[in-house]
Design an enzyme around this catalytic site. Structure first.
Site, PDB file in Angstrom:
ATOM      1  CG  LEU A 203      -1.813   1.036   1.610  1.00 38.99           C
ATOM      2  CD1 LEU A 203      -2.953   1.022   0.595  1.00 38.99           C
ATOM      3  CD2 LEU A 203      -2.394   0.823   3.018  1.00 38.99           C
ATOM      4  CG  HIS A 204       3.154   2.709  -3.028  1.00 38.88           C
ATOM      5  ND1 HIS A 204       2.761   1.565  -3.643  1.00 38.88           N
ATOM      6  CD2 HIS A 204       3.551   3.540  -4.025  1.00 38.88           C
ATOM      7  CE1 HIS A 204       2.919   1.678  -4.940  1.00 38.88           C
ATOM      8  NE2 HIS A 204       3.393   2.869  -5.212  1.00 38.88           N
ATOM      9  NE  ARG A 205      -0.641   3.304  -7.246  1.00 39.21           N
ATOM     10  CZ  ARG A 205       0.562   3.554  -7.765  1.00 39.21           C
ATOM     11  NH1 ARG A 205       0.939   4.773  -8.085  1.00 39.21           N
ATOM     12  NH2 ARG A 205       1.407   2.574  -7.980  1.00 39.21           N
TER      13      ARG A 205
END
Ligand code: UD1
Ligand code: UDP
Length: 436
Positions: A203-205
């Site tokens: 998860l990084h967006r």
């Protein structure tokens, strides 16, 4: 012949690596420019070691910052290197700020740009990556696209089909090449000591982790997932915002969640291939999931990789707590659904993208098509026309016969199709630009 590679972040290092290897193997002069956008050991150096890549020839050392500042510093640094090195082509990969900066600088210096993974569109301009992809493609000369669907995006934007090469994605080359090495060398599964099934999460967006509500929704879902251990190699951006919003400890203290630092590529391949499910907002992981036959739930409302959804290997669940939980439960309960997702056909090629890309570059170079030259013929009108073809003629023959026409699109009945050189045009409709 000299090639300049521009990279800046974890996925670019991974997806450019088979191409750098291929260029080295063929003895072609090349330089690697790292913008330094990713700089932590776990986000950069680790991949050079895993992938046995030589150190970059230049590191701009841009570090973190606002989009404007980061792009400006990269542009200044890249320009200096390109002016000094004078490559015949600059290769950029994907959709990061390095791609935007590299393509823009090269185009203004009249150095041809090859965009690896060109043509992807999410049709969502709130994503910084969508802006980067679109601007880079305006500056691109050779478009290396993963699928026919992606090629059609470019045709609809007016790109000449002769400059589009449907090669598959180099992510498959990297995955096939490194999975065997990873199986021999990685200790990750014994280090993790997980009993039972794993859901691997990344998860990084920006639209997920910088948005408090979305992040809360995702975390609520994660805390309520049962029957699976969640392994979560957390991106530094995500760790930072989880701490800022006071949500970090919720995940750290949950007994079924293992938060770890980002892991190396070889370890990550092993983790993916040993996972029951992948949950992600990453671009590359949507592609790797279908390459390795692991069902994927994507924490996004749209994707520039719709082929994965159409093939049946990927489901978009947004940042919607109920949708996430509902889909995880369904996949665990319904063996047929799970197996069908696993069996989805990989749309990203057979692992020869790098070879095809280097072949295309060498061909363009040999035919004198790499240089950017001013026009020699006066063309004062550009009429758009629809032509109904009744003649038995292929695309290549049509182009030879009509040098003043550029084919924008071919329609077979009402379906757009890519104008491959040997495509028969009899009975089809062409949308063309007529230069005179
Ligand atoms: C960037 C790309 C994104 C890509 C991702 C791959 C852009 C606009 N974004 O996002 O498309 O999917 O890389 O992972 O180019 N940080 C560190 N250490 C690092 C790098 C970053 O701590 O080595 C932290 C910093 O606090 C930084 C934040 O992460 O501000 C975000 O980093 P940045 O490079 O701006 O964007 P990514 O989210 O990594
Ligand atoms: N990856 C990795 N270690 C990790 C997480 C991801 O090696 O801990 C790899 C993964 O195999 C994939 C790439 O990083 O090839 C994806 O990068 P990321 O999700 O950061 O960027 P995106 O693809 O979204 O641009």
């Amino acid at each position: 012949m000299k090639i300049a590679f521009i990279i800046g972040t974890r996925p670019e290092i991974i997806k450019m690596s088979p191409l750098i290897d291929e260029v080295d193997k063929r003895g072609i002069d090349n330089i690697v420019i790292h913008t330094g956008q990713h700089y932590d050991y776990e986000m950069s150096q680790q991949f050079f070691l895993d992938l046995e890549l030589r150190e970059p020839d230049y590191n701009i050392g841009v570090g973190s910052g606002s989009h404007g500042k980061q792009t400006a510093v990269m542009m200044e640094g890249i320009e200096k290197v390109l002016v000094k090195e004078k490559p015949d082509i600059v290769l950029v990969q994907g959709d990061t700020n390095a791609v935007l900066a590299g393509a823009l600088v090269a185009a203004k210096l009249h150095i041809p740009v090859g965009h690896v993974e060109a043509g992807l569109r999410s049709h969502d301009k709130t994503m910084p990556e969508e802006i980067n992809r679109m601007v880079a493609d305006v500056c691109t000369n050779l478009f290396f696209v993963p699928t026919e669907e992606t090629a059609l995006n470019l045709l609809f934007e007016g790109v000449n089909r002769e400059n589009i090469f449907i090669t598959g994605n180099t992510v498959v080359d990297a995955c096939y090449r490194n999975l065997k090495i990873a199986e021999k060398n990685s200790q990750i599964m014994s280090q993790l000591e997980v009993e039972g099934d794993i859901l691997s999460l990344t998860l990084h967006r920006a639209e997920n982790v910088d948005d408090r509500q979305r992040l809360e929704n995702i975390i609520e879902a994660l805390l309520n997932i049962q029957d699976l251990t969640i392994v979560f190699p957390a991106h530094p951006r995500t760790v930072k915002t989880l701490k800022k919003f006071g949500m970090y400890s919720l995940l750290e203290e949950a007994p079924h969640i293992k938060m770890i630092k980002p892991i190396g590529y070889l370890d990550f391949l092993i983790l993916e291939s040993n996972s029951k499910l992948l949950m992600t907002d990453s671009g590359g992981i949507q592609e790797e999931a279908i390459t390795m036959n692991v069902p994927c739930l994507t924490l996004r409302y749209n994707t520039e990789r719709p082929e994965t959804v159409e093939a049946g290997g990927n489901i978009l669940v947004g940042a919607n707590t109920e949708k996430i939980l509902e889909n995880v439960s369904k996949l665990l309960a319904d063996q047929d659904l799970y197996q069908n997702m696993k069996k989805a056909t990989n749309p990203y090629g057979d692992g020869t993208a790098s070879k095809q890309i280097v072949d295309a570059i060498l061909n363009a170079h040999a035919q004198g098509k790499l240089g950017i030259k001013p026009p020699e013929q006066v063309a004062s009108t550009q009429a758009k026309e629809l032509l109904q073809i009744t003649e038995k003629i292929t695309v290549e023959e049509f182009e030879e016969k009509n040098p003043n026409y550029v084919i924008n699109m071919v329609f077979d009945e009402d379906k757009p199709v890519f104008p491959y050189s040997n495509l028969h045009l009899d009975g089809k409709t062409l949308m063309v630009t007529h230069f005179s």
